[in-house]
Motif scaffolding. Structure first.
Motif, PDB file in Angstrom:
ATOM      1  N   LEU A  22      72.370  62.896  45.121  1.00 28.52           N
ATOM      2  CA  LEU A  22      72.004  64.017  45.898  1.00 28.52           C
ATOM      3  C   LEU A  22      70.955  64.638  44.828  1.00 28.52           C
ATOM      4  N   GLY A  23      71.656  65.251  43.741  1.00 27.00           N
ATOM      5  CA  GLY A  23      70.800  65.980  42.842  1.00 27.00           C
ATOM      6  C   GLY A  23      69.477  65.307  42.589  1.00 27.00           C
ATOM      7  N   LEU A  24      69.671  64.225  42.058  1.00 25.12           N
ATOM      8  CA  LEU A  24      68.320  63.249  41.820  1.00 25.12           C
ATOM      9  C   LEU A  24      67.326  63.169  42.702  1.00 25.12           C
ATOM     10  N   LEU A  25      67.914  62.945  43.966  1.00 28.33           N
ATOM     11  CA  LEU A  25      67.191  62.756  45.145  1.00 28.33           C
ATOM     12  C   LEU A  25      66.131  64.266  45.240  1.00 28.33           C
ATOM     13  N   ALA A  26      66.962  65.093  45.140  1.00 23.44           N
ATOM     14  CA  ALA A  26      66.405  66.559  45.165  1.00 23.44           C
ATOM     15  C   ALA A  26      65.149  66.797  44.044  1.00 23.44           C
ATOM     16  N   THR A  27      65.584  66.593  42.929  1.00 20.76           N
ATOM     17  CA  THR A  27      64.629  66.777  41.880  1.00 20.76           C
ATOM     18  C   THR A  27      63.572  65.745  41.922  1.00 20.76           C
ATOM     19  N   GLY A  28      63.713  64.531  42.249  1.00 19.38           N
ATOM     20  CA  GLY A  28      62.823  63.558  42.378  1.00 19.38           C
ATOM     21  C   GLY A  28      61.925  63.878  43.484  1.00 19.38           C
ATOM     22  N   ILE A  29      62.091  64.457  44.647  1.00 17.99           N
ATOM     23  CA  ILE A  29      61.123  64.696  45.711  1.00 17.99           C
ATOM     24  C   ILE A  29      60.367  65.931  45.125  1.00 17.99           C
ATOM     25  N   GLY A  30      61.024  66.894  44.269  1.00 10.06           N
ATOM     26  CA  GLY A  30      60.212  67.918  43.571  1.00 10.06           C
ATOM     27  C   GLY A  30      59.323  67.375  42.518  1.00 10.06           C
ATOM     28  N   SER A  31      59.473  66.235  41.966  1.00 11.95           N
ATOM     29  CA  SER A  31      58.595  65.531  40.992  1.00 11.95           C
ATOM     30  C   SER A  31      57.258  65.256  41.639  1.00 11.95           C
ATOM     31  N   VAL A  32      57.614  64.333  42.826  1.00 10.69           N
ATOM     32  CA  VAL A  32      56.696  63.823  43.699  1.00 10.69           C
ATOM     33  C   VAL A  32      55.421  64.799  44.029  1.00 10.69           C
ATOM     34  N   ALA A  33      56.187  66.049  44.546  1.00  9.30           N
ATOM     35  CA  ALA A  33      55.114  67.225  44.653  1.00  9.30           C
ATOM     36  C   ALA A  33      54.486  67.619  43.387  1.00  9.30           C
ATOM     37  N   SER A  34      55.347  67.733  42.513  1.00 11.43           N
ATOM     38  CA  SER A  34      54.431  68.346  41.256  1.00 11.43           C
ATOM     39  C   SER A  34      53.285  67.392  41.063  1.00 11.43           C
ATOM     40  N   GLY A  35      53.696  65.888  40.939  1.00 15.43           N
ATOM     41  CA  GLY A  35      52.690  65.084  40.719  1.00 15.43           C
ATOM     42  C   GLY A  35      51.301  65.295  41.575  1.00 15.43           C
ATOM     43  N   LEU A  36      51.578  65.365  42.723  1.00 16.49           N
ATOM     44  CA  LEU A  36      50.296  65.429  44.032  1.00 16.49           C
ATOM     45  C   LEU A  36      49.681  66.812  43.419  1.00 16.49           C
ATOM     46  N   ASN A  37      50.360  67.718  43.364  1.00 16.31           N
ATOM     47  CA  ASN A  37      49.858  69.050  43.104  1.00 16.31           C
ATOM     48  C   ASN A  37      49.005  69.063  41.806  1.00 16.31           C
ATOM     49  N   ASN A  38      49.659  68.374  40.763  1.00 16.74           N
ATOM     50  CA  ASN A  38      48.822  68.095  39.657  1.00 16.74           C
ATOM     51  C   ASN A  38      47.483  67.428  39.823  1.00 16.74           C
ATOM     52  N   ILE A  39      47.529  66.243  40.423  1.00 19.46           N
ATOM     53  CA  ILE A  39      46.433  65.346  40.794  1.00 19.46           C
ATOM     54  C   ILE A  39      45.146  66.014  41.502  1.00 19.46           C
TER      55      ILE A  39
END
Ligand code: HEA
Ligand code: HEA
Ligand code: CUA
Ligand SMILES: [Cu+2]
Lengths: 305, 549, 183
Positions: free
Chosen positions: B168-185
């Protein structure tokens, strides 16, 4: 040096091939590291800022020619690495065709079940092999992933539930080779050791012959009582069914519980009284035996040769 | 001097602490600089926690047959240590420093989606809390290793709830990282100031861009694998349970399909930091800009096709192994291009040994050690010996600590003046540096030998075989020195925040846009952005007579 | 490209990989189910095929909604949105029927790998349809409240991209699960 294990004591043709490759790649790698380190150290000394000097140095943006040089050289090195890798890989792990395995190893949390299909010998945790012969080993697991690894004899290979693996095993000189389970498999992964006892063909045949026979059940003294208890105390529920290691020739083994203890009568007593202490969380339960019972069972197990 | 105004993307200034004081102002902030700093603080916290876990392990391993720690706890320690360091230290640190710097470096006011940015951060914090909450459950933290191989991590073999919290913890951070990736791009593509073409983009931003693409490509791989594992654990699905028809190996393909690109997610932004620091302290532009940027793209692409080099011992056949061996070895080429270009950048320069540069230069050597051991284990026959031994532990600490973390330290010292307005102490910085170098190499160099001598990893105890005790002792002593170095580092941060000398806008005389504004930058980042005609706008300003091409 | 639409497009790239993995898992196990329920012996391709047409049709209706937006035809926009939602709900209803039917025969996620992969794949797709429907409902609500006078709206266009994606995924999922088993 021969006190050191692993690559420092290669003891099979497979391992020798692997060590040659390892040495080759490590020497080249150390050379690359050395060149880079020397270059950087030189640059750092030669081009360090001297305090009086504040002017900016000449600005230099690069050169395609140089880039090509240092793309091609590493590419060539990689090519050589790859070529020697392939050669070694096929030497160590040739296809086995439809040959039947000489030895079957089945991983359990946290011990090894061993079976020699050709002679029907069944044992645990200590593999006997004749020297100078290539045995084909088949590997499987009943629970989680384990990994068979005897450093001095060559490659490691996973024991995967639902997937059968094969590996070649051989030793070029007699000796006891220590190994271990190399894939993390739970609480007692650290105490899932294995040893390979490589011996001359005659010794191996003798061993195999002895292990084919089921030793007679003792009928007198403590050992007889032990034999009875062994049945009554439900030891057989596990130790005849494959849940626990086969104990038929226990006293001929060097260690107990996959290397957690040396196999001596006194250690066996300790183990039966309190397995939890020597291998915490292992699946061998504390059978709550009295001292008399323990001694009897030990006498019985010692009598099994 | 002509200055052109900023891209008129966001018109009103964004809400920020400087309008209302107090903690809430931080918690509710959507300012990329505050969020960036919050990332850094949280990762420092997790670094201390992960480090203490490592020290406990090292103390247990200090001598053979030690019984300082029980096997259950030891297994929890390395699982939590690995997970923490990778997902809650290096990854969020690099994302966080990217969030802080990218808008400044491209002359923008904020990220393209400031609220999404805040969401990413809080998902990361939530993930960390979920992971560490597992310590308070009855059976303790997860104890299945940082890659949680199935079926060990399945319900029948790990009844405790640890792995569930872990997923669960890694799912949460993982989704957060995708959002950061999209935001950066989106930020990097749409918010660059006029004149800042892709070929003039600072290399740090380039590396963040490639990393962001990796994030959006590979995080979903692990998200789906984790979803499957969770369904297995909670609803009795049977994806990875061989006993009921599932496949143990499928999980490994999924995990490493993500896991290998992940290690480049952990190193590419670090390469970016190095690519900014080395030129500035050598007083020269980066050597071979196109090649450093292009090799990043090459690494990103190659990294998608090498995952099975973590699976050489699974028994997948010679042809299969050969393919992944060559693919992995090829990565040495673009990485080598980078290392050599950094080295060439220093050639003919005037090298200034401030703390950031010390870390950056040492990074070069430590990382090459890790990279070369990586190429060695990319050869299946070598890996058949080395895999799951301390040789691997040595390899990835040389790449992750000697690589990522050395670069992170370089970056912290380099941008600390910008973020805080004060200079870090050079004296403490040098202490930190030398203690780190000594402690790090003592800890991990001997582990190569231990591995080659046959010591498996993830063992809570070992027999007294020749030299094993001595080498583990050296390693433990090294880790204690590292502990000391970390204390010096934290002390330096605190002391310099309180009483460091004021930094001014551009204390290192650097050339990228973040140095064109005040330290710390105002809420809206810039009043005016200098014109961008080349890769080094501030160099062009300072040297109108000899601007970059 | 506008930044909102760019965000959605890249998001969809990421989502596609997520579904690709679920599909790969399904494909990986397709042949290994030897006993118990399989796609071939327990699914109803005709019924699901019909319900799939509703989802396909909803892609058309949302496309028309976009055209209405461009033409500043507010009333038609609302109508097309409503129709899209109805079609989407019908599709979900069909999925619900399929699931209930299977569960009644005791075919569940924990029955065998077919159950595991089938329910996971269609479940995650259904979840995405649901999320899409919620977004459509919000759009419709806003539209009824007077928003989206046209000729452009990032919100409408972004949701529309997402909806086409959900639809596209279904075509692949349907082909892999149903067509592969029955053709
Ligand atoms: C930042 C993180 C990072 C980085 C950058 C790398 C980089 C590389 N890694 Fe590493 N790796 C890890 C982190 C990292 N790794 C982790 C965490 C694990 C273990 C996971 C676990 O099991 O817990 C792991 C495990 C791992 C394995 C599996 C081992 C096993 O479990 O059996 C392999 C095998 O191929 C491998 C290979 C490589 C290679 C080829 C590179 C290459 O990218 C290196 C390229 C760099 C260079 C080569 C140096 C510079 C080049 C030159 C100077 C040019 C000249 C050189 C030549 C011509 C050779 N790594
Ligand atoms: C970026 C990643 C990263 C980093 C930085 C580190 C840092 C360290 N690692 Fe770690 N390590 C991993 C990633 C990392 N590791 C991974 C992925 C694994 C694999 C896990 C697995 O197998 O599943 C691993 C496994 C691993 C092992 C192998 C365990 C095993 O297989 O049994 C060991 C053993 O020595 C080890 C040691 C260390 C040490 C000594 C440090 C040191 O560098 C730590 C330095 C930090 C400190 C020492 C903290 C200092 C703090 C204080 C002194 C407290 C001060 C207190 C206050 C101010 C309140 N690590
Ligand atoms: Cu069996 Cu580790
Ligand atoms: Cu890798």
């Amino acid at each position: 040096m021969d006190k050191l294990g692993g690559v420092f004591n290669a003891s099979s043709p497979e391992m020798e091939a692997m060590v040659d490759l390892t040495l080759f790649i490590i020497i080249v790698a150390v050379a690359i590291l050395g060149i880079i380190t020397i270059a950087i150290t030189y640059i750092l000394i030669r081009y360090r800022r001297r305090s009086a000097d504040t002017a900016e140095p000449r600005q230099d943006f690069g050169s395609t020619k140089v880039e090509i040089v240092w793309t091609v050289i590493p590419a060539l090195i990689v090519g050589v690495f790859f070529f020697s890798t392939i050669k070694t890989m096929y030497a160590v792990n040739p296809p086995f065709g439809d040959r039947e395995p000489d030895l079957v190893i089945i991983g359990h949390q946290w011990w090894w079940e061993l079976f020699y299909p050709k002679s029907g010998v069944r044992t645990a945790n200590e593999v006997h092999i004749p020297i100078g012969k290539k045995l084909l080993v088949r590997l499987n697991s009943v629970d989680v992933i384990h990994d068979f690894w005897v450093p001095e004899l060559g490659p490691k290979i996973d024991l995967v539930p639902g997937h059968t693996n094969h590996i070649w095993l051989s030793a070029s000189k007699p000796g006891v080779y220590l190994g271990a389970c190399a894939e993390f498999c739970g609480v007692q992964h650290a105490n899932m050791r294995i040893r390979v006892i490589a011996e001359t063909q005659e010794d191996f045949d003798k061993w195999q012959e002895e292990h084919r026979k089921i030793p007679p059940t003792p009928t007198t003294g403590e050992a007889a009582l032990g034999a009875k208890l062994f049945q009554e105390k439900a030891c057989t529920n596990c130790h005849l069914t494959g849940v626990g290691p086969d104990l038929t020739h226990l006293s001929s083994r060097q260690t107990l519980a996959a290397g957690a203890l040396e196999n001596t009568p006194s250690n066996l007593v300790k183990w039966l009284k309190n397995p939890e202490k020597y291998k915490p969380s292992s699946y061998m339960p504390n059978m709550k035996l009295t001292d008399v019972e323990v001694n009897a069972i030990v006498a019985y197990l010692e009598a099994l040769k | 001097m002509s200055r052109i105004p900023l891209v008129p993307e966001i018109t009103e200034p964004l809400p920020s602490i400087r309008e209302s004081e107090g903690l809430l102002a931080w918690v509710a902030s959507i300012d990329h600089k505050q969020i960036g700093i919050m990332y850094l603080i949280a990762t420092l916290f997790f670094f201390l926690v992960g480090g203490i876990e490592a020290l406990l392990m090292r103390i247990q391993l200090v001598r053979p047959e030690n019984d300082f720690i029980s096997p259950e706890v030891f297994n929890q320690l390395f699982t939590m240590h690995g997970t923490t360091m990778i997902f809650f230290v290096v990854m969020p640190f690099l994302i966080g420093i990217g969030v802080y710097l990218v808008p400044l470096m491209i002359g923008a006011r904020d990220m393209a989606f400031p609220r999404l940015n805040a969401l990413s951060y809080w998902l990361f914090v939530l993930g960390g809390l979920l992971l560490y909450f597992s310590f308070f459950t009855q059976s303790g933290a997860p104890d299945v290793g940082w890659f949680a191989y199935t079926p060990l991590s399945e319900k029948p073999f790990t009844l405790n709830k640890g792995p569930t919290y872990w997923v669960l913890g890694l799912l949460a951070t993982g989704i957060g990282s995708v959002a950061s990736g999209l935001n950066n791009i989106v930020t990097i593509i749409t918010l660059r100031t006029p004149g800042l073409t892709m070929r003039r983009l600072p290399l740090f931003v380039w590396m963040i861009l490639v990393t962001s693409f990796l994030l959006i490509f590979v995080m979903p791989i692990i998200t789906s694998a984790f979803a499957m594992l969770l369904l297995d654990r909670l609803l009795g699905a049977t994806f990875f349970m061989p006993a009921t028809g599932g496949s143990a190996i499928l999980y490994q393909h999924f995990f490493w399909g993500f896991g290998h690109p992940e290690v480049y997610i952990l190193i590419l932004p670090a390469f970016g930091i190095i690519s900014e620091v080395i030129p500035v302290f050598s007083r020269k532009p980066i050597y071979g800009y196109e090649f450093v940027a292009g090799s990043t793209v090459a690494i990103g692409l190659l990294s998608l096709g090498v995952w099975a080099h973590h699976m050489f011992a699974v028994g997948l056949g010679n042809v299969f192994n050969a393919f992944f061996a060559i693919a992995s070895m090829l990565i040495a080429i673009p990485t080598g291009i980078k290392v050599l270009n950094w080295t060439a950048t220093m050639w003919g320069g005037k090298i200034h040994f401030a703390t950031p540069m010390l870390f950056a230069v040492t990074f070069l050597i430590e990382f090459v050690v890790g990279g070369l051991s990586g190429v060695a284990i990319a050869s299946p026959p070598i890996d058949w010996q080395a895999t799951d031994t301390y040789f691997i532990v040595a390899h990835f600490h040389y790449t992750l600590f000697g690589g990522s973390l050395f670069a992170i330290f370089a970056g912290v010292y380099y941008w600390f003046p910008k973020m805080s307005g004060r200079m870090p102490s050079e004296r403490l910085g040098k202490w930190h540096f030398w203690l780190t170098v000594i402690g790090f190499n003592l800890t991990f160099l001997v582990q190569h030998l231990l591995g080659l001598m046959g010591m498996p990893r993830r063992v809570y105890t070992y027999h007294d075989l020749p030299y094993w005790g001595d080498m583990n002792l050296i390693s433990t002593v090294g880790s204690l020195i590292l502990g000391l170095s970390v204390i010096v580092f934290v002390w330096n941060i605190i002391a310099s925040l309180r009483s460091g000398i004021p930094a001014g806008n551009n204390p290192w005389n650097a050339w990228t846009l973040e140095w064109a504004t005040t330290s710390p930058p105002p809420v809206h980042n810039f009043d005016l952005v200098p014109p961008v005609h080349g890769r080094r706008p501030l160099w062009d300003l300072a040297h109108p007579d000899m601007p970059d091409k | 490209m506008n930044k909102n639409k760019m965000l959605v497009s890249f998001f969809i790239v990421s989502e596609s990989i997520f579904f690709l993995m679920l599909i790969l898992a399904y494909v990986n196990f397709h042949r290994s189910v030897t006993e118990g329920p399989t796609a071939a012996n327990s699914l109803n391709p005709i019924k699901t095929g019909v319900f799939s047409l509703f989802l396909l049709a909803s892609s058309l209706t949302i496309w028309f909604a976009g055209i209405s937006l461009k033409k500043k035809n507010h009333k038609m926009l609302c109508t097309w949105l409503l129709l899209t939602i109805l079609l989407g709900v019908t599709f979900l209803f069909g999925q619900g029927l399929e699931w209930v039917g299977l569960i009644k025969q005791n075919i569940t996620i924990s029955r065998n790998v077919f159950g595991t992969t089938f329910f996971t794949l269609t479940g995650f797709h259904g979840f995405h349809v649901t999320v899409g429907l919620i977004m459509l409902l919000i759009l419709l609500g806003l539209a009824l409240a007077g928003d989206f006078k046209g000729p452009e709206s990032d919100a409408v266009e972004s949701v529309s991209i997402y909806w086409h994606f959900v639809d596209g995924v279904w075509i692949v999922v349907f082909s892999v699960i149903y067509l592969w088993a029955f053709l």
